[in-house]
Scaffold this motif. Structure first.
Motif, PDB file in Angstrom:
ATOM      1  N   ARG A  20      93.475  89.845  29.015  1.00 26.66           N
ATOM      2  CA  ARG A  20      94.066  91.184  28.856  1.00 26.66           C
ATOM      3  C   ARG A  20      95.117  91.141  27.759  1.00 26.66           C
ATOM      4  NH1 ARG A  20      96.420  93.348  34.226  1.00 26.66           N
ATOM      5  NH2 ARG A  20      96.495  95.358  33.141  1.00 26.66           N
ATOM      6  N   ASP A  21      95.380  92.340  27.218  1.00 26.44           N
ATOM      7  CA  ASP A  21      96.350  92.445  26.135  1.00 26.44           C
ATOM      8  C   ASP A  21      97.758  92.066  26.602  1.00 26.44           C
ATOM      9  OD1 ASP A  21      97.855  95.009  26.975  1.00 26.44           O
ATOM     10  OD2 ASP A  21      95.779  95.671  26.988  1.00 26.44           O
ATOM     11  N   PRO A  77      93.110  97.733  32.085  1.00 30.71           N
ATOM     12  CA  PRO A  77      92.989  97.060  33.379  1.00 30.71           C
ATOM     13  C   PRO A  77      91.787  96.113  33.453  1.00 30.71           C
ATOM     14  CG  PRO A  77      92.083  99.268  33.531  1.00 30.71           C
ATOM     15  CD  PRO A  77      92.644  99.132  32.133  1.00 30.71           C
ATOM     16  N   LEU A  78      91.896  95.137  34.337  1.00 27.22           N
ATOM     17  CA  LEU A  78      90.771  94.257  34.641  1.00 27.22           C
ATOM     18  C   LEU A  78      91.023  93.604  35.998  1.00 27.22           C
ATOM     19  CD1 LEU A  78      88.079  93.083  33.781  1.00 27.22           C
ATOM     20  CD2 LEU A  78      89.292  91.243  32.618  1.00 27.22           C
ATOM     21  N   TYR A  79      90.062  93.781  36.929  1.00 28.17           N
ATOM     22  CA  TYR A  79      90.199  93.291  38.294  1.00 28.17           C
ATOM     23  C   TYR A  79      89.137  92.246  38.590  1.00 28.17           C
ATOM     24  CZ  TYR A  79      93.135  97.428  38.617  1.00 28.17           C
ATOM     25  OH  TYR A  79      94.105  98.358  38.388  1.00 28.17           O
ATOM     26  N   THR A 123      98.586  91.007  42.150  1.00 25.53           N
ATOM     27  CA  THR A 123      98.081  91.506  43.427  1.00 25.53           C
ATOM     28  C   THR A 123      97.846  93.013  43.352  1.00 25.53           C
ATOM     29  OG1 THR A 123     100.327  91.805  44.283  1.00 25.53           O
ATOM     30  CG2 THR A 123      99.236  89.715  44.756  1.00 25.53           C
ATOM     31  N   THR A 124      96.963  93.498  44.213  1.00 25.45           N
ATOM     32  CA  THR A 124      96.668  94.928  44.297  1.00 25.45           C
ATOM     33  C   THR A 124      96.915  95.387  45.724  1.00 25.45           C
ATOM     34  OG1 THR A 124      94.335  94.711  44.942  1.00 25.45           O
ATOM     35  CG2 THR A 124      94.843  94.589  42.573  1.00 25.45           C
ATOM     36  N   GLU A 142      92.257  90.918  42.825  1.00 27.33           N
ATOM     37  CA  GLU A 142      93.437  90.676  42.005  1.00 27.33           C
ATOM     38  C   GLU A 142      93.281  91.314  40.635  1.00 27.33           C
ATOM     39  OE1 GLU A 142      94.410  86.555  41.734  1.00 27.33           O
ATOM     40  OE2 GLU A 142      95.094  86.428  43.812  1.00 27.33           O
ATOM     41  N   SER A 143      94.415  91.504  39.984  1.00 27.89           N
ATOM     42  CA  SER A 143      94.436  91.981  38.611  1.00 27.89           C
ATOM     43  C   SER A 143      94.653  90.787  37.690  1.00 27.89           C
ATOM     44  CB  SER A 143      95.572  92.996  38.438  1.00 27.89           C
ATOM     45  OG  SER A 143      95.672  93.414  37.104  1.00 27.89           O
ATOM     46  N   VAL A 144      93.853  90.674  36.650  1.00 34.80           N
ATOM     47  CA  VAL A 144      94.086  89.624  35.648  1.00 34.80           C
ATOM     48  C   VAL A 144      95.446  89.885  35.017  1.00 34.80           C
ATOM     49  CG1 VAL A 144      93.294  88.649  33.448  1.00 34.80           C
ATOM     50  CG2 VAL A 144      91.628  89.302  35.209  1.00 34.80           C
TER      51      VAL A 144
END
Length: 376
Positions: A137-138, A144-146, A191-192, A198-200
């Motif tokens: 991820r940037d 977003p990326l999960y 965490t979500t 999870e979120s990267v």
């Protein structure tokens, strides 16, 4: 925005293509300009495109390298992709898309690409030979990326909904919910609000191999090179940075609109873009019905007139909040704390009707410049 859904088997099993498509299609709204699917015995990936760079089919994803070894899907925009072509040593390209430059750049230098990328992105690179996965991820986690990782498969998705649908069960993360209710925390880093999703992390890349996961932070906002300079020099440097960044944003093959309040951040952006763009700029402003003249739309309209750009406005009503509550909850995939988001949603719908796919706004200006006392 674009979106993608990716799954890789860890054990021998047959893909349920109908179930995979049904799950992936929950993010079809992210890509109104088309979709494309790729799958083999190991992976399934579906991509939804909002075309910004190179509007032709040549920029479609998943994109596979000339060597047939590497596959890429990515959501976002690489603002300096034209400058990065110099590292490709004259390698022929089939498109004028940042996707193809990114793909070839990775083949050329591997993870060193993260030293050069300027933009907002979440990406997944899959090696069709070694079956290794790279995700990233940037720097600020704008895109977003999960991930859901279990003993049977691993899933990556631009939103949480496809993962929940594929798993067919929803387990809430009560620790995260408690942090929201008691501390007001909404950004939980990796965490979500759901267990096992999870979120990267922003400014990180993860490598997945047969031996496990390697996580590496490739960038930090903090620098050991502290330099003291006077106020005028700081102001000049900030202006030059903002000015050059606006130039980067204007490389889009789509026209660009501006969300505009009456504040300094968005008004400055609108003025800069208006001076640089080769077309008439449209600005968009929201306000609240029965605001007793406490809203910003009148001043925004006046500022727009001074700049010489168009201004369109919408009013949020109490019925809008009631009618859109469920839809906004589904979009956000998390609790939220402000009815302002209902107005922003309505503003995007207006911009979409006006045929805008790219919008700039001044969000973040208060935070980085200490606009509120708690930012100090």
């Amino acid at each position: 925005m674009c979106g993608f859904f990716f799954i890789k088997k860890k054990i021998a099993q047959k893909f349920n293509i109908k179930k995979l498509n049904e799950s992936a299609d929950l993010i079809a709204h992210r890509g109104p300009n088309g979709s494309k699917t790729f799958y083999n015995n190991d992976i399934f990936v579906k991509f939804y495109r909002l075309s910004i760079q190179d509007l032709s089919d040549n920029g479609m994803q998943p994109m596979i390298s000339r060597s047939k070894n590497i596959m890429l899907v990515f959501n976002g925009e690489i603002y300096n992709f034209k400058k990065l072509k110099k590292y490709l040593k004259g390698k022929p390209l089939n498109s004028d898309s940042d996707t193809e430059v990114l793909l070839n750049l990775y083949e050329e230098m591997g993870v060193k690409i993260f030293d050069h990328l300027r933009g907002m992105f979440s990406l997944l690179i899959y090696d069709l030979q070694t079956k290794k996965i790279l995700v990233a991820r940037d720097q600020f986690g704008i895109k977003p990326l999960y991930v859901h990782d279990c003993n049977k498969f691993i899933i990556f998705s631009s939103e949480i909904k496809p993962i929940l649908n594929y798993l067919k069960k929803t387990n809430f993360n009560y620790h995260t919910i408690a942090e929201f209710l008691l501390l007001g925390k909404q950004d939980h880093h990796n965490t979500t609000f759901f267990n096992n999703i999870e979120s990267v992390k922003p400014s990180h890349y993860y490598k997945y191999t047969a031996n496990g996961i390697i996580k590496k932070k490739y960038w930090s906002i903090f620098s050991n090179k502290y330099k003291k300079q006077n106020e005028k020099k700081t102001i000049d440097e900030l202006y030059n940075l903002i000015n050059s960044k606006v130039d980067d944003y204007l490389i889009s093959d789509r026209k660009i609109g501006v969300f505009m309040s009456s504040g300094i951040d968005s008004t400055s952006l609108a003025s800069l873009i208006s001076n640089k763009a080769k077309y008439q700029i449209d600005s968009f402003t929201y306000d609240f019905k029965n605001n007793h003249n406490l809203g910003e739309s009148n001043l925004a309209k006046l500022n727009a007139k001074k700049i010489g750009i168009n201004n369109h406005k919408i009013f949020l009503t109490s019925n809008d909040v009631i009618d859109q509550f469920d839809k906004l909850s589904i979009t956000m995939e998390s609790p939220f704390t402000s009815i302002r988001l209902f107005a922003v949603k309505k503003l995007y719908e207006l911009a979409n009707k006006k045929k805008y796919n790219v919008i700039l706004e001044g969000a973040g200006g208060d935070e980085i410049l200490g606009g509120y006392s708690y930012n100090y």
